[in-house]
Design a protein around this motif. Sequence first.
Motif, PDB file in Angstrom:
ATOM      1  N   HIS A 154      -0.859  -7.374   6.610  1.00  0.00           N
ATOM      2  CA  HIS A 154      -0.899  -6.028   6.016  1.00  0.00           C
ATOM      3  C   HIS A 154      -0.673  -5.058   7.172  1.00  0.00           C
ATOM      4  O   HIS A 154      -1.528  -4.909   8.031  1.00  0.00           O
ATOM      5  CB  HIS A 154      -2.256  -5.771   5.347  1.00  0.00           C
ATOM      6  N   ASP A 170       0.473  -1.186   8.298  1.00  0.00           N
ATOM      7  CA  ASP A 170       0.759   0.199   7.921  1.00  0.00           C
ATOM      8  C   ASP A 170       1.835   0.777   8.828  1.00  0.00           C
ATOM      9  O   ASP A 170       1.808   0.555  10.038  1.00  0.00           O
ATOM     10  CB  ASP A 170      -0.494   1.067   8.101  1.00  0.00           C
ATOM     11  N   TYR A 216      -4.244  -4.112  -1.552  1.00  0.00           N
ATOM     12  CA  TYR A 216      -5.658  -4.028  -1.941  1.00  0.00           C
ATOM     13  C   TYR A 216      -5.695  -4.064  -3.460  1.00  0.00           C
ATOM     14  O   TYR A 216      -4.798  -3.521  -4.111  1.00  0.00           O
ATOM     15  CB  TYR A 216      -6.273  -2.716  -1.446  1.00  0.00           C
ATOM     16  N   ALA A 238       2.358   0.268   3.561  1.00  0.00           N
ATOM     17  CA  ALA A 238       2.117  -0.966   4.296  1.00  0.00           C
ATOM     18  C   ALA A 238       2.990  -2.044   3.698  1.00  0.00           C
ATOM     19  O   ALA A 238       3.183  -2.093   2.488  1.00  0.00           O
ATOM     20  CB  ALA A 238       0.665  -1.377   4.223  1.00  0.00           C
ATOM     21  N   GLU A 273       0.835  -1.205   0.000  1.00  0.00           N
ATOM     22  CA  GLU A 273       0.000   0.000   0.000  1.00  0.00           C
ATOM     23  C   GLU A 273       0.866   1.249   0.000  1.00  0.00           C
ATOM     24  O   GLU A 273       1.887   1.305   0.682  1.00  0.00           O
ATOM     25  CB  GLU A 273      -0.900   0.026   1.250  1.00  0.00           C
TER      26      GLU A 273
END
Length: 411
Positions: free
Chosen positions: A379, A381, A354, A349, A318
């Motif tokens: 996952h 962040d 996603y 992340a 991410e």
Amino acid sequence: MNQNDKRLDEYAALLVRVGVNIQKGQTLVLACPVECAFFARKCATVAYEAGCREVVMNWRDDVMSRLKYLHAENDVFDTVAPWYADMMNGYAEKGAAYLAISATDPMNLLGVDADRMRRAEIASGKALQGFYAAQMANGFPWCIGAMPIPSWARKVFPDKTEDEAVDALWDAIFASVRITGDGRAVEKWQEHLSALDRRTEVLNGYRLASLHYKNSLGTDFTIGLAKGHIWQSGAEKCKAGVPFIANIPTEEIFTAPDRESAEGVICASMPLVHNGNVIRDIRFTVKGGKIVEATAAEGEDVLRAAISVDEGASYFGEVALVPYDSPISNQKILYFNTLFDENASCHLAFGEAYPCIEGGAEMTKDELKKRGLNDSVTHVDFMIGTPDLTITGMTEDGREIPVFIDGNFVF
Ligand code: ZN
Ligand code: ZN
């Protein structure tokens, strides 16, 4: 907090009616800490008023989960009870709404065996694969909100008494979610969502191939964006076509990086709370998309365990942009809770991406992988925004586009 405070009703309505946007005849799966039962009841009341079929409770308790990590038999962490997997996967398949009230002592799992946590995460990733895959592809509406519990509030406001700390954390959360008690929260959310939409469209218009990050912390980092990536923010639509907001609050605009094209050094600007441990001063050295060196001033063993949960855990999933000058960031409060801290800062992340690419929601895991998206059971962040952060985009045809200067959006 007086349980009759009007702001609590407004908040429950925001989470249930706008967050998961509960529909007539739909089941609501509600995860909530036992300390917050009074607020879960408010959420359930709103849901039933909106025609919810049934509220299914999934109670959580910090004390019980710590006891389990400390004392349960060792093989417990390699399995998930079939009834629990059936519940989570089954309701997800039927398109139920999932609302999670998150409230946890950030230090709850301090000293717990990192390997037990790692194995539990792998076991849960496998057993709840149906649930997580559907969640990533917006197969059902879901929303994460938060409320204070005393142990958490005391970590955020260590100089206050327990009651004062809980009240201060409530005030901070209400400010973050734009609730003042004037009954205008839904209206304010609509304005906020359209402001996010505008920037999202600008970013999508540039068709950037990569972003380059630089600041005085030592970050000098380039990350490629997946081909055909789409920037997303705020409200999303679930498979049934109903809009929902996955995180309340949300300030971020995010997309999926290309798995193998990150290079350089990236430094975290805030501590990361992961599985009940605090990790400070993270510094990653990255080659060919993979984290090849990970150091931290505190919690380095937890960090190393986190990036070695599986192969994909040491790659990125991410890229998210949040202005340094934004409501949560301006509070200058370290929440020790990702829901708030990630919305105070630009972040990346490591782990699962996603499916933020054209047609991504309909693609299988293998197809997404072929398109360069990272695959992992995890996952996580971590925050990288600073007041002096510059981010420069490079378009597919080689033009440089300033995206952030001095910690904030250029447009
Ligand atoms: Zn994010
Ligand atoms: Zn994230």
